[in-house]
Write a protein that holds these residues in place. Structure first.
Motif, PDB file in Angstrom:
ATOM      1  N   GLY A 151      13.025  -7.674   4.813  1.00  0.00           N
ATOM      2  CA  GLY A 151      12.864  -7.285   3.422  1.00  0.00           C
ATOM      3  C   GLY A 151      11.441  -7.311   2.917  1.00  0.00           C
ATOM      4  N   LEU A 152      10.467  -7.213   3.836  1.00  0.00           N
ATOM      5  CA  LEU A 152       9.069  -7.325   3.436  1.00  0.00           C
ATOM      6  C   LEU A 152       8.438  -5.994   3.022  1.00  0.00           C
ATOM      7  N   PHE A 153       9.170  -4.899   3.153  1.00  0.00           N
ATOM      8  CA  PHE A 153       8.590  -3.621   2.755  1.00  0.00           C
ATOM      9  C   PHE A 153       8.684  -3.417   1.247  1.00  0.00           C
ATOM     10  N   SER A 154       9.879  -3.352   0.739  1.00  0.00           N
ATOM     11  CA  SER A 154      10.080  -3.250  -0.700  1.00  0.00           C
ATOM     12  C   SER A 154      11.572  -3.271  -0.963  1.00  0.00           C
ATOM     13  N   GLN A 155      11.923  -3.662  -2.177  1.00  0.00           N
ATOM     14  CA  GLN A 155      13.327  -3.635  -2.528  1.00  0.00           C
ATOM     15  C   GLN A 155      13.809  -2.187  -2.552  1.00  0.00           C
ATOM     16  N   GLY A 156      14.912  -1.946  -1.893  1.00  0.00           N
ATOM     17  CA  GLY A 156      15.465  -0.605  -1.883  1.00  0.00           C
ATOM     18  C   GLY A 156      14.875   0.307  -0.838  1.00  0.00           C
ATOM     19  N   ALA A 193      12.491   1.494   7.856  1.00  0.00           N
ATOM     20  CA  ALA A 193      11.130   1.065   8.204  1.00  0.00           C
ATOM     21  C   ALA A 193      10.130   2.206   8.050  1.00  0.00           C
ATOM     22  N   ASP A 194      10.606   3.434   7.879  1.00  0.00           N
ATOM     23  CA  ASP A 194       9.722   4.593   7.765  1.00  0.00           C
ATOM     24  C   ASP A 194       9.034   4.700   6.410  1.00  0.00           C
ATOM     25  N   VAL A 195       9.349   3.784   5.490  1.00  0.00           N
ATOM     26  CA  VAL A 195       8.763   3.869   4.152  1.00  0.00           C
ATOM     27  C   VAL A 195       7.243   3.710   4.194  1.00  0.00           C
ATOM     28  N   VAL A 196       6.740   3.037   5.230  1.00  0.00           N
ATOM     29  CA  VAL A 196       5.292   2.897   5.419  1.00  0.00           C
ATOM     30  C   VAL A 196       4.908   3.613   6.710  1.00  0.00           C
ATOM     31  N   GLY A 197       3.836   4.374   6.661  1.00  0.00           N
ATOM     32  CA  GLY A 197       3.385   5.094   7.848  1.00  0.00           C
ATOM     33  C   GLY A 197       2.261   4.359   8.575  1.00  0.00           C
ATOM     34  N   ILE A 198       2.323   4.380   9.896  1.00  0.00           N
ATOM     35  CA  ILE A 198       1.271   3.783  10.726  1.00  0.00           C
ATOM     36  C   ILE A 198       0.701   4.882  11.617  1.00  0.00           C
ATOM     37  N   ALA A 199      -0.552   5.234  11.417  1.00  0.00           N
ATOM     38  CA  ALA A 199      -1.191   6.295  12.200  1.00  0.00           C
ATOM     39  C   ALA A 199      -2.018   5.682  13.322  1.00  0.00           C
ATOM     40  N   PHE A 200      -2.010   6.346  14.482  1.00  0.00           N
ATOM     41  CA  PHE A 200      -2.745   5.870  15.659  1.00  0.00           C
ATOM     42  C   PHE A 200      -3.888   6.822  15.993  1.00  0.00           C
ATOM     43  N   PRO A 201      -4.834   6.371  16.818  1.00  0.00           N
ATOM     44  CA  PRO A 201      -6.013   7.194  17.097  1.00  0.00           C
ATOM     45  C   PRO A 201      -5.708   8.580  17.661  1.00  0.00           C
ATOM     46  N   ASP A 202      -4.572   8.728  18.361  1.00  0.00           N
ATOM     47  CA  ASP A 202      -4.260  10.039  18.920  1.00  0.00           C
ATOM     48  C   ASP A 202      -3.562  10.965  17.943  1.00  0.00           C
ATOM     49  N   GLY A 203      -3.418  10.511  16.689  1.00  0.00           N
ATOM     50  CA  GLY A 203      -2.823  11.343  15.647  1.00  0.00           C
ATOM     51  C   GLY A 203      -1.328  11.159  15.458  1.00  0.00           C
ATOM     52  N   THR A 204      -0.676  10.423  16.337  1.00  0.00           N
ATOM     53  CA  THR A 204       0.756  10.169  16.172  1.00  0.00           C
ATOM     54  C   THR A 204       0.973   9.167  15.050  1.00  0.00           C
ATOM     55  N   VAL A 205       2.165   9.230  14.460  1.00  0.00           N
ATOM     56  CA  VAL A 205       2.491   8.381  13.321  1.00  0.00           C
ATOM     57  C   VAL A 205       3.865   7.772  13.488  1.00  0.00           C
ATOM     58  N   GLN A 206       3.976   6.490  13.185  1.00  0.00           N
ATOM     59  CA  GLN A 206       5.269   5.831  13.064  1.00  0.00           C
ATOM     60  C   GLN A 206       5.572   5.758  11.571  1.00  0.00           C
ATOM     61  N   GLY A 207       6.730   6.285  11.171  1.00  0.00           N
ATOM     62  CA  GLY A 207       7.067   6.269   9.749  1.00  0.00           C
ATOM     63  C   GLY A 207       6.622   7.527   9.060  1.00  0.00           C
TER      64      GLY A 207
END
Length: 253
Positions: A230-235, A239-253
């Motif tokens: 529950g550390l992202f936000s209520q509601g 886990a895709d609510v926050v995006g994580i971008a990597f050096p090769d341009g791929t993104v999680q979320g």
């Protein structure tokens, strides 16, 4: 580098970077991957010698911290879950003394409290971060919108110090003595922590890790853990609510 709770740059773990600035809506990026915990975080217990022996036990830890993540990984690797234990939220300032005083103690913590807990009579280390290498990272995180001059200055200063630490001699001795004193510990304790920290002493070493598949696997585990807690936000729907971008341009979320 905090000012009135608003940061331009801060050293934090990969989990904190995800759950504090990112979840708070602050676009941020890791300018430096400094190191990973390679034994600096661990699980200690009395009256037991394996993670399996934690079943049914009460465990002191700082909840929703990297200690909590470490415990979750240890339990999962050993076929257990948090349902098999009872978590007792305990401040890092108290955890070593609480563990020492408990004849049936079990705790998850980081150094230097971990070193103190391990000295307690009957204490044994049953799992540590060296068993999940590269998962608990220390990062220099800055606002994405921060000027490049700041990012370059931080990286330049960091690697200047890394060069000193990597080279035995009077300069290193003086630097370690100053850092140990600033941290409120002894040189011996500071050197012990360095031994259980896998430092990326050069930019090339950090870049190699940043561009590997390992960091993607790590961040996938971390984001799923933090979402589940529950550390992202209520509601938050996933886990895709926050995006994580990597050096090769791929993104999680």
């Amino acid at each position: 580098l905090y000012t009135a709770g608003k940061f331009d740059a801060c050293v934090m773990t990969n989990m904190d970077a995800l759950t504090i600035p990112a979840v708070g809506g602050v676009d941020s990026e890791a300018v430096i991957i400094g190191d990973y915990s390679n034994g600096n975080d661990g699980i200690v217990m009395k009256n037991g010698s394996t993670v399996a022996d934690l079943k049914g036990r009460s465990i002191n830890l700082v909840e929703l911290s990297v200690s909590h993540y470490l415990l979750a990984r240890a339990l999962d690797i050993n076929g257990l879950s948090e349902r098999d234990v009872t978590l007792v939220n305990t401040s890092d300032a108290d955890i070593a003394s609480v563990f020492t005083a408990d004849a049936n103690g079990a705790a998850v913590t980081w150094n230097p409290p971990l070193m103190q807990a391990r000295k307690a009579p009957g204490a044994g280390l049953v799992f540590d971060s060296s068993m999940i290498p590269g998962e608990i990272l220390d990062l220099m995180v800055v606002k994405t919108a921060a000027p490049d001059t700041l990012k370059k200055a931080l990286a330049g200063a960091w690697y200047e110090v890394m060069g000193i630490l990597a080279t035995p001699g009077p300069a290193r001795d003086a630097a370690v003595a100053w850092m140990a004193e600033s941290a409120g510990g002894s040189v011996e304790d500071f050197e012990a922590q360095l031994k259980t920290t896998a430092m990326y002493y050069t930019p090339a070493e950090a870049v190699a890790f940043a561009t590997s598949a390992d960091i993607k696997a790590t961040m996938e585990r971390v984001r799923q853990f933090t979402y589940a807690k529950g550390l992202f936000s209520q509601g938050a729907a996933s886990a895709d609510v926050v995006g994580i971008a990597f050096p090769d341009g791929t993104v999680q979320g």
